[in-house]
Design an enzyme around this catalytic site. Structure first.
Site, PDB file in Angstrom:
ATOM      1  N   HIS A 355      27.006  42.923  37.336  1.00 55.04           N
ATOM      2  CA  HIS A 355      28.389  42.544  37.055  1.00 55.04           C
ATOM      3  C   HIS A 355      29.360  43.640  37.514  1.00 55.04           C
ATOM      4  O   HIS A 355      30.327  43.384  38.241  1.00 55.04           O
ATOM      5  CB  HIS A 355      28.533  42.295  35.538  1.00 55.04           C
ATOM      6  CG  HIS A 355      29.918  41.994  35.112  1.00 55.04           C
ATOM      7  ND1 HIS A 355      30.780  42.964  34.666  1.00 55.04           N
ATOM      8  CD2 HIS A 355      30.606  40.838  35.094  1.00 55.04           C
ATOM      9  CE1 HIS A 355      31.943  42.417  34.373  1.00 55.04           C
ATOM     10  NE2 HIS A 355      31.873  41.120  34.621  1.00 55.04           N
ATOM     11  N   CYS A 704      28.039  33.231  50.807  1.00 55.29           N
ATOM     12  CA  CYS A 704      28.996  33.907  49.915  1.00 55.29           C
ATOM     13  C   CYS A 704      28.341  34.938  49.012  1.00 55.29           C
ATOM     14  O   CYS A 704      28.998  35.513  48.154  1.00 55.29           O
ATOM     15  CB  CYS A 704      29.785  32.904  49.099  1.00 55.29           C
ATOM     16  SG  CYS A 704      28.748  31.937  47.999  1.00 55.29           S
TER      17      CYS A 704
END
Ligand code: PEP
Ligand code: MG
Length: 760
Positions: A355, A704
């Site tokens: 993250h 992506c």
């Protein structure tokens, strides 16, 4: 095969003579004043390594020819230097023997040079630079000239252009009445080339001419060693000069404009590293400082600030206009405000797709992840590492490019573009086929994406919008709802917030395309940890949602199958925002394994006029690519999850657990989460692309995952027939360069193939 090559000969093959030898032959052909000499070939080195013997007779004859040419005898007016010359540059790694004045010494000197191929320093240098150990070296025997003969003598090294700035001026050092070693050893203080210009204008003019001849011939900036012996200039060596990133771009662009090289070649000469040096701040003279800890360089650039250990302190500091570094074991969506308030992030756990890494990369903030030696004590608000204790409020500097942590506020060099970089990137645009988009999920990152020249947003992760107190409590209300009514109520607020977010993003985009990915995170990630709450109800729900393998769990489209209303809310919010602000929107579904899931969500989209696509990030989706292509308008490969799935390596854990050992042991060549694994993940992608295009020839296919901004991976995507890549805004210039390089190399290979005639 000959063993000896004289500088006056025709051969200038660097595989036989090494770089130095080949360039001495070339310079002799160019009629520059090169002290005469000869090369004992690389083949001879290989023979010597096998047998321990040198071809004495040939070397003797070569020396006699040199004596004839110089009209001097060895030891009687003639002395020689013996140096190494490998095909790959290995500066200073092998031995040099100077001022050899008798035959005995010259033979032992050649052996010494050959033997130094295996000295520890050279071995280590080759290992670090991927130079094959069996390449071998030639030995160069060259008549000595003396820069310490008199006041009209001296020695120097010059670059034909400034290696830091790229400016087209002679740049280097010169010492009067000195030998080459005096320059290298630093025994005497050198003067600049400007001093030489004022002291010996005629020599300087000659050097300018030499620079121009060499650049014309080698079509590159040169690093030249010269000696002036009693007013006569000799050129001892030339090679392509090492240069910094900014210089590399300026030199490539200017050389193309000066007609030395084509625009394609200019693009191929610039590396991603060169471009990166424009984009991020760096520590000035980093070599002067000792790092206290190291981890993974997760988001590039350097920054400094006071250490804080939680979001509240980071936000409070921002309000006081203080610069802070957020230090956490790892970050979660809960920390987003802290990340955004901090100058940079340092974590002791987590990998390059964690993250913290993804969020900071998107924001352009430096980040180091997985600095495992750090022992963070959140309660005492301090961390300990390698006998240092860093308390809350202490200042540290982090270098997210190198993954190093330093004590104190180190001086930084600002990032700044240049006209040459801008021009190079417009050249890249004219050659590349791949479109380059950005991953962005807030108005700020969309603005950054536009600034860096993105051709749209290739991935808008909607879970990033559920941060901040209001949004987080709205999604928590949905997750914790006990009844359909409570759930519906929570969704009304979420819809309002999402619509507002999308409208703001669409306004910023001004009609540029965007792919919005529906919710992907497992629901439990929106809740606090059990230890963080005293509410028994919340504790119970947290326990209920807990999963053993959340990465393979109830996430993505699976949440939409169990709670369709959450995706329906998002789809409605997108469509309602579209009705109010002009936009070009595509909707993408994550974690799909079957076309049935896709049809399930497609029914919710109805005929809303948005394009509908699938995120290809599970192995089964790739295996069912043909069928999925029938349902989808586009594909986008999520190479982070796909890599995780293909390897069965947890993307959250491998980097801190065992990946470095795999890399050190050579079991894996590269970190597959960083550089696309062409042989495994790449092959699966190729298969999926082939099957999908068989169904739908014009299917638009993007990438992506983090690999979308990684140069080597981008070159592969080009060849695999991908249409676009999407990456963090800061990586767009690098992605554009790599996309152009892929296209140029492809067309060069095609042109070479077309020249090959079939045998027979
Ligand atoms: C991916 O899996 O490659 C991706 C882009 O999605 P995320 O990183 O959000 O899982
Ligand atoms: Mg994913």
């Amino acid at each position: 095969m000959s063993t000896i090559y004289h500088f006056t000969g025709a051969w200038d093959d660097k595989n036989l003579l090494g770089n130095k030898g080949a360039n001495l032959v070339a310079m002799t052909k160019l009629r520059l004043t090169v002290p005469p000499g000869f090369a004992v070939s690389v083949e001879t080195y290989k023979e010597y390594k096998r047998t321990g013997k040198l071809p004495e007779e040939e070397i003797k004859q070569a020396l006699e020819a040199l004596e004839k040419q110089t009209r001097k005898k060895l030891g009687k007016g003639l002395s020689v230097s013996v140096r190494s010359s490998a095909a790959a540059s290995m500066p200073g790694m092998m031995d040099t023997v100077l001022d050899v004045r008798d035959r005995e010494a010259m033979l032992s000197a050649i052996k010494k040079v050959f033997d130094s191929w295996d000295n520890p320093r050279a071995v280590e240098y080759r290992r670090l630079n991927n130079i094959p150990a069996d390449m071998g070296t030639a030995a160069i025997i060259q008549a000595m000239v003396f820069g310490d003969l008199d006041g009209n003598s001296g020695t120097g090294v010059m670059f034909t252009r400034n290696p830091s700035t790229g400016e087209k001026v002679l740049f280097g050092e010169y010492i009067t009445e000195a030998k080459g070693e005096d320059l290298v050893s630093g025994r005497k203080t050198p003067q600049t080339m400007d001093a030489l210009k004022s002291q010996m204008p005629d020599m300087y003019a000659q050097l300018e001419e030499v620079a121009s001849i060499l650049e014309n011939h080698f079509r590159d900036m040169q690093d030249v060693e010269f000696t002036i012996e009693s007013g006569k200039l000799y050129i001892l060596q030339t090679r392509s000069g090492k240069r910094g990133g900014r210089a590399s771009v300026k030199i490539a662009v200017e050389m193309a404009k000066e007609g030395f090289i084509s625009r394609q070649e200019a693009l191929l000469r610039v590396s991603a590293e060169d471009v990166r040096s424009f984009l991020h701040r760096r520590i000035e003279h980093v070599e002067k400082y000792q790092a206290i800890a190291s981890g993974l360089g997760a988001a590039p650039g350097a920054t400094s600030g006071k250490v804080v250990f939680n979001t509240l302190d980071a936000v409070a500091a921002m309000k006081r206009n203080e610069r802070v570094i957020l230090v956490r074991p790892e970050t979660s969506p809960d920390d987003i405000l802290g990340v955004s308030a901090a100058m940079g992030v340092l974590t002791s756990r987590g990998g390059l797709t964690s993250h913290a890494a993804i969020v900071t990369r998107a924001m352009g903030k430096p980040c180091i992840c997985g600095a495992e030696e750090m022992k963070i004590d959140l309660h005492a608000e301090k961390f300990e590492v390698n006998s240092h204790t860093v308390n809350k409020g202490d200042i540290i500097t982090i270098d997210g490019s190198a993954g190093k942590v330093y004590l104190g506020d180190l001086p930084l060099t600002e990032a700044e573009g240049s006209p040459e970089l801008a021009e190079l990137l417009t050249w890249a645009d004219s050659f590349r086929r791949l479109r380059v988009k950005a991953n962005a999920d807030t108005v700020e990152t969309v603005a950054l994406a536009r600034k860096f020249g993105a051709e749209g947003i290739g991935l808008c992760r909607t879970e990033r919008q559920f941060t901040g107190e209001e949004r987080l409590s709205a999604i928590r209300a949905f997750i914790l709802a006990e009844t359909p009514e409570q759930r519906a109520e929570a969704l009304v607020l979420l819809h309002k917030l999402q619509k507002k977010d999308f409208m703001a993003i669409f306004r910023e985009l001004e009609g540029m395309p965007i792919i919005i990915r529906l919710l992907d995170l497992p629901l439990h990630e929106f809740l606090p940890s059990e230890a963080e709450t005293t509410d028994p109800e919340l504790k119970r729900r947290i326990r209920e949602l807990r999963e053993t393998n959340p990465m393979l769990g109830h996430r993505g489209v699976r949440v939409a199958v169990t709670y369709p209303e959450i995706y329906q809310m998002q789809i409605d919010a997108i469509a309602d925002a579209c009705a109010e602000v002009n936009c070009d929107v595509s909707i993408m579904v994550p974690q799909v394994v079957t076309s049935q899931e896709l049809l399930w969500v497609k029914r919710m989209v109805k005929d809303r006029g948005v394009k509908f696509g699938v995120m290809m990030e599970t192995v089964r989706a790739c295996m069912r690519a043909g069928r999925l292509a029938q349902v989808a308008d586009f594909f986008s490969f999520g190479t982070n999850d796909l890599t995780q799935a293909v390897y069965s390596f947890s993307r959250e854990d491998v980097e801190k657990k065992f990946l470095s050992i795999y890399l050190d042991a050579g079991i894996l060549q590269d970190n597959p989460f960083l550089i696309l694994d062409v042989k495994g993940v790449g092959r699966l992608m190729e298969t999926a692309i082939t099957w999908a295009r068989r169904e739908k020839k014009e299917l638009d296919i993007g990438v992506c995952g983090e690999h979308g901004g990684e140069p080597r991976s981008i070159m592969f995507f080009h060849t695999a027939g991908v249409d676009s890549v999407s990456c963090s805004p800061f990586r767009i210039p690098i992605a554009k360069l790599a996309a152009a390089q892929g296209a140029i190399l492809d067309s060069q290979i095609a042109a070479a193939r077309s020249k090959l005639r079939p045998l027979g």
